[in-house]
Design a protein around this motif. Structure first.
Motif, short mmCIF file in Angstrom:
data_model
loop_
_atom_site.label_atom_id
_atom_site.label_comp_id
_atom_site.label_asym_id
_atom_site.label_seq_id
_atom_site.Cartn_x
_atom_site.Cartn_y
_atom_site.Cartn_z
N UNK A 87 -23.32 -27.53 -15.32
CA UNK A 87 -22.42 -28.73 -16.18
C UNK A 87 -21.53 -28.82 -15.90
N UNK A 88 -21.29 -29.80 -16.07
CA UNK A 88 -19.73 -31.03 -15.22
C UNK A 88 -18.96 -30.74 -16.34
N UNK A 89 -17.70 -30.49 -16.03
CA UNK A 89 -16.11 -29.55 -16.80
C UNK A 89 -15.60 -30.14 -16.50
N UNK A 90 -15.03 -31.35 -15.33
CA UNK A 90 -14.16 -32.75 -15.40
C UNK A 90 -14.28 -33.46 -16.94
N UNK A 91 -12.81 -34.08 -17.32
CA UNK A 91 -13.09 -34.65 -17.78
C UNK A 91 -12.88 -36.36 -18.04
N UNK A 92 -11.75 -36.37 -16.60
CA UNK A 92 -11.24 -37.72 -16.52
C UNK A 92 -12.85 -38.46 -16.52
N UNK A 93 -13.03 -38.20 -15.95
CA UNK A 93 -14.23 -39.22 -14.90
C UNK A 93 -15.32 -38.47 -15.04
N UNK A 94 -16.29 -37.70 -15.68
CA UNK A 94 -17.39 -37.17 -16.08
C UNK A 94 -17.77 -37.16 -17.51
N UNK A 95 -16.38 -37.38 -18.15
CA UNK A 95 -16.65 -36.90 -19.01
C UNK A 95 -17.19 -35.22 -19.55
N UNK A 96 -16.86 -34.14 -19.06
CA UNK A 96 -17.30 -33.08 -19.54
C UNK A 96 -15.82 -32.44 -20.18
N UNK A 97 -16.03 -30.86 -19.73
CA UNK A 97 -15.68 -29.94 -20.83
C UNK A 97 -15.56 -28.20 -20.64
N UNK A 98 -14.47 -27.77 -20.61
CA UNK A 98 -15.28 -26.64 -20.86
C UNK A 98 -16.52 -25.78 -22.41
N UNK A 99 -15.44 -26.40 -23.16
CA UNK A 99 -16.26 -26.17 -24.30
C UNK A 99 -17.81 -26.88 -23.80
N UNK A 100 -17.95 -27.56 -23.75
CA UNK A 100 -19.64 -28.12 -22.44
C UNK A 100 -20.30 -26.60 -22.42
N UNK A 101 -19.54 -26.56 -20.85
CA UNK A 101 -20.19 -25.07 -20.83
C UNK A 101 -20.35 -24.02 -21.35
N UNK A 102 -19.24 -23.55 -22.09
CA UNK A 102 -19.24 -22.55 -23.41
C UNK A 102 -20.75 -22.02 -24.01
N UNK A 103 -20.69 -23.66 -24.70
CA UNK A 103 -21.46 -23.86 -25.43
C UNK A 103 -23.47 -23.63 -25.13
#
Length: 256
Positions: A87-103
Motif C-alpha cells: 500500500x502506497x501511503x505517500x500522499x503528495x505524489x502517489x495519492x496514498x495515506x495511512x487510512x488506505x493501509x488501515x482499510x
C-alpha cells in the motif's frame, strides 16, 4: 527526485506528529497483534510470488487509477493469488495515506507492506500502529547509521523490512545489514529511468537464503517471466494491476 520525495514524507510525518505524539503512536504500535510472517509467505517456491500494489498515481506516470475503495482492490488481489499487499501511503505524489493501509489491513488476511519514503522512527511506529507487517527501506535514501537504526526497529516490532536497492553498492549495504528480503528496483528513483535488466545483473550478488524481489517495469506476463528467469523469487507489481482487471491480470502473471 528521491531527495524531494523523502523531504516531503518527513514534512508530512512532522505534521502528523504534531497531532499524534510519538508516545501515542508507539503505544498503539505495541498494542497491535503480532505482525504476520511475511518471510514465510514470500519464501521461494516452484512458482513466482507477487506483491500486488495499491497505487493511485506516480511521479513518472501521473494518475493511474482512482481506487475509491482500497480494501476492495486488496481483496481482489488476495482472490487473484497475490502473496502480499503493498500500500502506497505517500500522499503528495502517489495519492496514498495511512487510512488506505488501515482499510486494507482490516480487509485481507495477507501480510501488508507500508510502501513510503521512511526515514525516521516515527514512520516505523506509524506503520505498525496502522497494521503493517512489512516496511520499505530505500537504501539510496538513508545513510548507513539511520538505515541500521530503522532496520533494527522494524525487526524489534516484529515486522519485516523490504530493503530496496538500485546499485551493486546499495545491494552490498543491504546484505551487510542482514536483510532477508531484498528488492532490486528497475526504476532509478533519482532519474526515474527504467532498466529491466538491472535485476539480472545484480541477482547473483544476493546470498542464498535471502528472498529476491524484482520491482518495477512489469507490464506483461513476459516481463514477470523475464524476472523469474533472472532469479526473482518475488515480483512487485503496481501499475499493470491498477490499470486492468486485477484478478485476471494476476492469474496471467502467476502463470508466467
Amino acid at each position: 527526485m528521491l531527495d524531494s520525495l523523502v523531504a516531503g514524507a518527513l514534512a508530512d510525518a512532522s505534521e502528523r506528529r504534531a497531532i499524534r505524539s510519538l508516545a501515542d503512536v508507539e503505544s498503539a504500535a505495541l498494542a497491535r497483534p503480532a505482525a504476520l510472517d511475511a518471510l514465510a509467505q514470500l519464501a521461494p517456491s516452484d512458482r513466482v510470488k507477487i506483491i500486488a500494489e495499491v497505487k493511485r498515481s506516480s511521479p513518472s506516470r501521473g494518475a493511474l487509477a482512482e481506487i475509491p475503495d482500497p480494501a476492495a482492490l486488496a481483496l481482489a488481489y488476495e482472490t487473484g493469488g497475490a502473496s502480499v499487499i503493498s500500500v502506497l501511503t505517500e500522499g503528495r505524489k502517489f495519492g496514498g495515506s495511512l487510512a488506505d493501509l488501515e482499510a486494507v489491513r482490516a480487509a485481507v488476511s495477507l501480510p501488508v507492506l507500508r510502501k513510503d519514503f521512511v526515514a525516521e522512527p516515527y514512520q516505523v511506529f506509524e506503520a505498525r500502529a496502522a497494521g503493517a507487517d512489512l516496511v520499505l527501506l530505500i537504501v539510496a535514501a538513508l545513510e548507513t547509521p539511520l538505515l541500521t537504526e530503522l532496520y533494527d526497529l522494524i525487526n524489534q516490532l516484529g515486522m519485516t523490512a523490504l530493503v530496496e536497492t538500485h546499485t551493486a553498492d546499495e545491494l552490498d549495504r543491504a546484505i551487510d545489514l542482514g536483510a532477508q528480503l531484498v528488492g532490486v528496483n528497475a526504476r532509478n528513483l533519482s532519474t526515474f529511468e527504467l532498466d529491466q535488466n538491472l535485476f539480472g545483473t545484480l541477482a547473483d550478488r544476493i546470498p542464498a537464503g535471502v528472498i529476491r524481489v524484482a520491482e518495477s517495469a512489469v507490464k506483461t506476463p513476459a516481463d514477470v517471466a523475464h524476472y523469474r528467469a533472472a532469479g526473482a523469487d518475488v515480483v512487485l507489481i503496481g501499475e499493470a494491476l491498477v490499470t486492468g482487471d486485477p484478478v485476471a491480470t494476476l492469474t496471467e502473471f502467476l502463470g508466467s
